[in-house]
Scaffold this motif. Structure first.
Motif, short mmCIF file in Angstrom:
data_model
loop_
_atom_site.label_atom_id
_atom_site.label_comp_id
_atom_site.label_asym_id
_atom_site.label_seq_id
_atom_site.Cartn_x
_atom_site.Cartn_y
_atom_site.Cartn_z
N SER A 1 0.83 -1.22 0.00
CA SER A 1 0.00 0.00 0.00
C SER A 1 0.85 1.26 0.00
O SER A 1 0.53 2.24 -0.68
CB SER A 1 -0.93 0.00 1.22
N TYR B 1 0.85 4.09 -2.90
CA TYR B 1 0.56 5.50 -2.63
C TYR B 1 1.69 6.40 -3.15
O TYR B 1 1.43 7.43 -3.80
CB TYR B 1 0.36 5.71 -1.12
N SER C 1 -4.78 2.01 5.07
CA SER C 1 -4.98 2.66 3.77
C SER C 1 -5.58 4.05 3.93
O SER C 1 -5.21 4.99 3.22
CB SER C 1 -5.88 1.80 2.88
N LEU D 1 -2.81 6.43 4.88
CA LEU D 1 -1.97 6.80 3.75
C LEU D 1 -2.66 7.84 2.86
O LEU D 1 -2.06 8.86 2.50
CB LEU D 1 -1.64 5.56 2.92
N TRP D 2 -3.90 7.61 2.51
CA TRP D 2 -4.55 8.43 1.49
C TRP D 2 -5.14 9.73 2.02
O TRP D 2 -5.34 10.68 1.23
CB TRP D 2 -5.63 7.61 0.77
N SER E 1 -7.56 0.85 -2.45
CA SER E 1 -6.21 0.41 -2.09
C SER E 1 -6.25 -0.83 -1.21
O SER E 1 -5.46 -1.77 -1.39
CB SER E 1 -5.47 1.55 -1.38
#
Length: 381
Positions: free
Chosen positions: A111, A115, A318, A321-322, A362
């Motif tokens: 992941s 990213y 996830s 991260l996003w 993701s």
């Protein structure tokens, strides 16, 4: 020559080790969900409210909530990982460190790399700004010290500081669990936590390291200044892994009234200006987590086990991260915004839905499939 039955014993140990690694602890997914929602609340005021609300004190008060969420993530990570490592050592008499680090690679890197590839692509088209140095620091998990040395920060990878702290911690703690006697760990880990807290106070007040490294700042993202949040979680996880320790914890912090008191203390720590807050929250947070694990039948455990919150917790990595791409804090410099059309998704009302959509894609298309394949490969190797 192997002893008779030794192959069977080894196979049983490996089976038990796999059971330990896949064990599910109640309420932890819910705690992860609360942690990531706190991060989203702290980072995403511009994406969760109309622009004209951005100056209202109620919304600005959420600006520092992201740090509370990360501290909760540290406690969860230290508790869960070290509980599983401790249980594996108790069950099998050893730790398979190659398997552990292999699982960490397949858990984190797919992941994270996906990213980073996406933001590099956006940067190549001139939609956002990232630098080669920050990408390198993120991929090799020293992003926290990259920021502490006042290197070009870069908004879109700055959240890798917390992932760097965790991975630096896991370069050491598995070897300690594998090689150090249980009683020694029990007494030494709290001493290390107190030493970190003392060092944090001295560094904050006197800036001791700046005499050696003038560019270095006393950034709380430095591992040496915040690692006690993970170590206290590890300490509770190791006690939980031992049957006698587990029963003692059940008697001490399992009752519903103790759980309620711990929750009230936790809420006071994150809302009131209590002296030495970081020391108290680092030690109290994993105690609250263990209390709900051992007694999930309370009203708090009932809420934490709710399906939507638990699902949010499962995709929390996830989401973490996003959210950095889509959620921007109040007061962020104009230069940190993306260019159109990405900028369209960094504001209300599209920022929050975009974060969840990107994280879900993701999780289901990258994180889960590659983790399962990686784990199968590790088991067969």
């Amino acid at each position: 020559m192997p002893l008779p039955g030794s192959a069977c014993v080894s196979q049983n140990n490996e089976t038990r080790a796999r059971e330990v690694r896949s064990e599910h602890l109640p309420t932890l997914d819910g705690w992860r969900g609360l942690a990531i929602l706190t991060v989203l609340l702290g980072h995403g005021q511009l994406a969760i409210s109309p622009p004209e609300y951005s100056q209202i004190a109620f919304f600005r008060a959420f600006n520092g909530f992201g740090g509370y969420g990360v501290e909760l993530f540290f406690a969860i990570s230290g508790l869960l990982i070290c509980y599983k490592l401790g249980t594996e050592r108790v069950a099998t008499g050893r730790l398979d460190l190659m398997q552990f680090y292999g699982r960490r690679i397949f858990r984190l890197l797919p992941s994270a790399v996906f990213y980073i590839l996406c933001i590099c692509l956006l940067a190549a088209f001139g939609l956002i700004i990232v630098t080669a140095g920050e990408i390198f620091a993120s991929l090799f998990f020293f992003r926290n010290y990259w920021s502490s040395f006042q290197m070009p920060r870069g908004h879109y990878t700055s959240h890798f500081w917390s992932l760097s702290v965790e991975e630096q911690f896991y370069l050491v703690i598995p070897f300690a669990i594998a090689m150090v006697r249980w009683r020694t760990l029990f007494y030494s880990l709290p001493l290390v936590c107190f030493a970190v807290a003392l060092w944090r106070g001295l560094e904050s007040h006197y800036g001791l390291t700046t005499t050696l490294f003038p560019q270095l700042v006393a950034d709380t993202g430095r591992t040496d200044l915040c690692i006690d949040h993970l170590i206290w979680g590890a300490w509770f996880g190791l006690i939980l892994a031992n049957h006698q320790g587990r029963e003692k914890l059940r008697r001490l912090i399992g009752p519903a009234w103790v759980q309620g008191a711990l929750l009230l203390a936790f809420l006071a720590l994150v809302t009131l200006p209590i002296p030495a807050r970081k020391i108290w929250i680092a030690s109290l947070t994993p105690a609250l987590l263990v209390s709900t694990i051992l007694n999930p039948s309370t009203w708090l455990g009932f809420l934490l086990e709710k399906r939507l919150l638990a699902w949010t917790g499962r995709i929390s990595y996830s989401l973490y991260l996003w959210q950095q791409l889509f959620l921007l804090q109040i007061g962020i410099p104009e230069s940190e915004f993306a260019q159109w059309p990405v900028r369209l998704f960094q504001n209300f009302p599209l920022g929050l839905p975009a974060t969840f959509l990107a994280a879900a894609l993701s999780y289901y298309l990258i994180e889960q499939p590659l983790r399962r394949r990686g784990y199968r490969w590790l088991r067969s190797s």
